[in-house]
Design a protein around this motif. Sequence first.
Motif, mmCIF file in Angstrom:
data_model
loop_
_atom_site.group_PDB
_atom_site.id
_atom_site.type_symbol
_atom_site.label_atom_id
_atom_site.label_comp_id
_atom_site.label_asym_id
_atom_site.label_seq_id
_atom_site.Cartn_x
_atom_site.Cartn_y
_atom_site.Cartn_z
ATOM 1 N N UNK A 43 10.055 25.066 16.408
ATOM 2 C CA UNK A 43 8.991 24.275 15.680
ATOM 3 C C UNK A 43 9.198 24.068 14.345
ATOM 4 N N UNK A 44 9.480 25.119 13.406
ATOM 5 C CA UNK A 44 9.740 25.359 12.021
ATOM 6 C C UNK A 44 10.766 24.670 11.377
ATOM 7 N N UNK A 45 11.907 25.163 12.014
ATOM 8 C CA UNK A 45 12.889 24.666 11.678
ATOM 9 C C UNK A 45 13.690 23.462 12.178
ATOM 10 N N UNK A 46 13.804 23.377 13.564
ATOM 11 C CA UNK A 46 14.175 22.182 14.438
ATOM 12 C C UNK A 46 13.250 21.194 14.328
ATOM 13 N N UNK A 47 12.021 21.481 14.053
ATOM 14 C CA UNK A 47 10.878 20.588 14.043
ATOM 15 C C UNK A 47 10.650 19.629 15.194
ATOM 16 N N UNK A 48 10.681 20.386 16.237
ATOM 17 C CA UNK A 48 10.340 19.403 17.394
ATOM 18 C C UNK A 48 9.307 20.250 18.171
ATOM 19 N N UNK A 49 7.962 20.053 18.008
ATOM 20 C CA UNK A 49 6.826 20.456 18.783
ATOM 21 C C UNK A 49 7.070 20.321 20.177
ATOM 22 N N UNK A 50 7.609 19.216 20.916
ATOM 23 C CA UNK A 50 7.607 19.279 22.443
ATOM 24 C C UNK A 50 8.553 20.318 22.825
ATOM 25 N N UNK A 51 9.849 20.454 22.255
ATOM 26 C CA UNK A 51 10.647 21.471 22.817
ATOM 27 C C UNK A 51 10.093 22.973 22.356
ATOM 28 N N UNK A 54 5.038 16.242 13.702
ATOM 29 C CA UNK A 54 5.289 15.070 14.111
ATOM 30 C C UNK A 54 5.295 14.071 12.811
ATOM 31 N N UNK A 55 5.483 14.406 11.491
ATOM 32 C CA UNK A 55 5.562 13.585 10.530
ATOM 33 C C UNK A 55 6.731 12.997 10.369
ATOM 34 N N UNK A 56 7.714 13.683 10.695
ATOM 35 C CA UNK A 56 9.199 12.905 10.782
ATOM 36 C C UNK A 56 9.040 11.807 11.958
ATOM 37 N N UNK A 57 8.610 12.039 13.156
ATOM 38 C CA UNK A 57 8.522 11.079 13.915
ATOM 39 C C UNK A 57 7.712 9.886 13.568
ATOM 40 N N UNK A 58 6.847 10.159 12.975
ATOM 41 C CA UNK A 58 5.862 8.874 12.445
ATOM 42 C C UNK A 58 6.512 8.021 11.311
ATOM 43 N N UNK A 59 7.351 9.098 10.540
ATOM 44 C CA UNK A 59 7.948 8.176 9.382
ATOM 45 C C UNK A 59 9.035 7.477 9.978
ATOM 46 N N UNK A 88 5.097 3.102 -1.641
ATOM 47 C CA UNK A 88 5.598 4.391 -1.563
ATOM 48 C C UNK A 88 5.150 5.003 -0.149
ATOM 49 N N UNK A 89 5.799 5.897 0.341
ATOM 50 C CA UNK A 89 5.548 6.782 1.572
ATOM 51 C C UNK A 89 6.017 8.120 1.087
ATOM 52 N N UNK A 90 4.820 8.793 0.929
ATOM 53 C CA UNK A 90 4.832 10.210 0.481
ATOM 54 C C UNK A 90 4.766 11.194 1.854
ATOM 55 N N UNK A 91 5.701 11.942 2.211
ATOM 56 C CA UNK A 91 5.565 12.878 3.502
ATOM 57 C C UNK A 91 5.419 14.218 2.720
ATOM 58 N N UNK A 92 4.469 15.071 3.194
ATOM 59 C CA UNK A 92 4.552 16.440 2.679
ATOM 60 C C UNK A 92 3.622 17.562 3.680
ATOM 61 N N UNK A 93 3.857 18.653 3.625
ATOM 62 C CA UNK A 93 3.236 19.787 4.204
ATOM 63 C C UNK A 93 1.966 19.962 3.468
ATOM 64 N N UNK A 100 0.771 -1.293 -0.092
ATOM 65 C CA UNK A 100 0.011 0.032 -0.181
ATOM 66 C C UNK A 100 1.031 1.224 -0.011
ATOM 67 N N UNK A 101 0.427 2.229 -0.940
ATOM 68 C CA UNK A 101 1.030 3.722 -0.691
ATOM 69 C C UNK A 101 0.573 4.332 0.462
ATOM 70 N N UNK A 102 1.313 4.985 1.034
ATOM 71 C CA UNK A 102 0.754 5.810 2.204
ATOM 72 C C UNK A 102 1.055 7.222 2.159
ATOM 73 N N UNK A 103 0.383 8.192 2.599
ATOM 74 C CA UNK A 103 0.625 9.616 2.530
ATOM 75 C C UNK A 103 0.577 9.924 4.039
ATOM 76 N N UNK A 104 1.725 10.699 4.341
ATOM 77 C CA UNK A 104 1.757 11.393 5.755
ATOM 78 C C UNK A 104 1.808 13.009 5.477
#
Length: 596
Positions: free
Chosen positions: A549-557, A284-289, A407-412, A273-277
């Motif tokens: 949040x935007x550059x370091x991509x860490x919502x928790x921090x 958290x896209x990178x965390x899941x991926x 395929x795994x597609x990751x996008x904003x 299956x093809x997955x879209x994230x």
Amino acid sequence: MYGYGAIFYKYILSVNMLNMIGEAMHVIAVAADYDGTLAEGGKVSPSTVSAIERLIASGRAFILVTGRILSDLLAVFPEAGLCSAVVAENGAVLYRPATRERMRLGSPPPEPLVRALADKGVQPLDVGESIIATVRPHEITALEAIRDLGLEHHVVFNRESVMVLPPGVDKATGLRAALAELRLSPHNVVAVGDSENDHALLQAGEWAVAVANAVPTLKDIADQVTAASAGAGTAELIHEVLRDDLAAAPARHRIEMGQAAGGSSVSIPAQGENLLIAGSSGSGKSTLAVGILERLAQRGYQLCVIDPEGDYESFAGAIVFGNAQRAPTVPEILSALERPDAQIVVNLVGMPLQDRPAFFLGLLPRLQEWRARTGRPHRILVDETHHLLSPDRQPAPTVWAPQLTGMIFVTVHPDSVAPSALRAVTVAVALGERPERTLRTFAERAELPFPHTAPVALDAGEAVIWRARSGEPPTVFRMAPSEGDRRRHRRKYAEGELPPDRSFYFRGPDGLLNLRAQNLMLFRQLAAGVDDATWLHHLRQGDYARWMEQAIKDPWLAEAVRRIEGQGSLSADESRRLVAQAIEERYTLPASESTI
């Protein structure tokens, strides 16, 4: 610029194999037992031999895995030359028919054990390069002799046959040795057998088949039981492989993504299956991926990650091609894929932004060709898909195979992804704010009906999954944790080098400064040295949390720092200390660095 407009394939592929690229499991090899599976009464029928020949003509491999001594097998099966490899003596001997070379995979039979069995009147007693073979009821005598001599050998049964083998040797270890030589993955192998000693063989492949005459215990663990017996059953299986690559076979292995309410597992097939994230930056896209990639790699599936921004360069165990100074090349990527156990990251940071889509669209057909021939890579992850597969760069039919899966597609921005890619997606996951809106956007672009869904507010670590063609509504689930994501953040964001457009700049209230922090370590060092007015200027504007949040991509921090920014009564020194502490708790920066 890269000259990939015209692709000349080195290998000639059958039309059937090219058509089957998109199936859940691409069968590259069939591994079969001999007696009772391929042969009946010790002989293989002409119709079964013909089925093997058709399998080989399709570009696939046929591997024989038998308990017989090699010389005995070659005497009764002259067509052994059709095999890509023969595993004899229940995994202890590997034979290459093309060169007639053999390799012993187990230790030689211990002389004291052979003598002890002969002295006890065990007959028949056949001694191979590693195996000692007899029949029931001599298994008791064999076990007693092994015990008395203090050996680690073990006894394996094949109906009335009894085999004594060295420790750690079985049909699975023999098959793995054969696949390593052929540079094939067990995840592209169908294994078929009939007897007790075939349990290990069936468990070693991606799809397990028992012929109709198999012992009940083998049928119990098999994914499929043929209608016909012995060689006719194996020919039946081969026909199904040639017809549609076992398209109807359900996924045997699944990869967990998290848990839904009530504790039920949320997962996707390991292949197919093809997955879209999709979701906003820091959602958290990178965390899941990364979590999905970790679990795939742990099970031995081969991955190829297309990484436009260097976010996956620290993925554990991966071979990374490309860096900030050097762009990757297609030949080196394909060369690395030769190893079935290699995990590949294609880092495009060193390539001009405008050249990255063309490079990807040149690489993709080569990966399709590779999959048609080897079944690998099993999963291809495309990060920042909206950059590489945007609507204005709609891939040509010769480049984008509609049936391509895995395929795994990751996008904003799913609305900025080529519709041809979105139409191939079968499972979509949305994160961040208004995930139902993200899914609805995907559905509209993919021309799919979307069920009415109320607004959803997600907590940190939650996401929404929608199986787009199942008719089921979207479901909220909590993502499984990813160890690799924390390691990746620590190395890249704490000690690595972010590009200029993602670095933090201390400029001050009057814009007189231009101090660049390209990672968290430098951020802390500069924070300790800037004047109070500059520090408080950025703090009160929320610049630190926004960057994290935007550059370091860490919502928790980012959330932890946002709470500090919201405490207006804090002094410059106190807020510096709290921000530094939040970073240190999350990333455990090197001990040699002084505390701010």
